[in-house]
Design a protein around this motif. Sequence first.
Motif, PDB file in Angstrom:
ATOM      1  N   ALA A 153      -2.939  -1.889  -8.966  1.00  0.00           N
ATOM      2  CA  ALA A 153      -3.757  -0.706  -9.163  1.00  0.00           C
ATOM      3  C   ALA A 153      -3.517  -0.185 -10.573  1.00  0.00           C
ATOM      4  N   ASP A 154      -4.543   0.405 -11.159  1.00  0.00           N
ATOM      5  CA  ASP A 154      -4.420   0.890 -12.538  1.00  0.00           C
ATOM      6  C   ASP A 154      -3.265   1.882 -12.691  1.00  0.00           C
ATOM      7  N   TYR A 196       0.856  -1.178   0.000  1.00  0.00           N
ATOM      8  CA  TYR A 196       0.000   0.000   0.000  1.00  0.00           C
ATOM      9  C   TYR A 196       0.895   1.231   0.000  1.00  0.00           C
ATOM     10  N   GLU A 203      -3.736   3.678  -0.113  1.00  0.00           N
ATOM     11  CA  GLU A 203      -4.303   2.972  -1.260  1.00  0.00           C
ATOM     12  C   GLU A 203      -3.490   1.746  -1.610  1.00  0.00           C
TER      13      GLU A 203
END
Length: 116
Positions: free
Chosen positions: A61-62, A37, A46
């Motif tokens: 994650a994108d 994260y 995130e």
Amino acid sequence: QVRLVESGGGLVQPGGSLRLSCIASGITFSLYRMSWYRQAPGKERELVASILNTGGSPNYADFVKGRFAISTNSAKNTVHLQMNSLKPEDTAMYYCYTARFDSTYWGQGTQVTVSS
């Protein structure tokens, strides 16, 4: 006692690379999903990437797809995050995370700063 210890952060110029490492102790490493994260100042923490040691494709994650790669070394209870093509917006504290059933574990974090 479960411990997650991160290392590898630092200051890097835009476009550069860093490799983060997280050594886990106190767990049966192969049973856990390991994750990275990040949290930038003023923003929520995130998910960056995660991987299940028993197999399957890692998740990203994108905003890091194609630039970051997560991997594990089960013999050393270590999870790595290879970060390439770093951008200033990747600047954050990066945390190693794992969980199983009702227990969650965080490392202390390692700072990544991308700046010229």
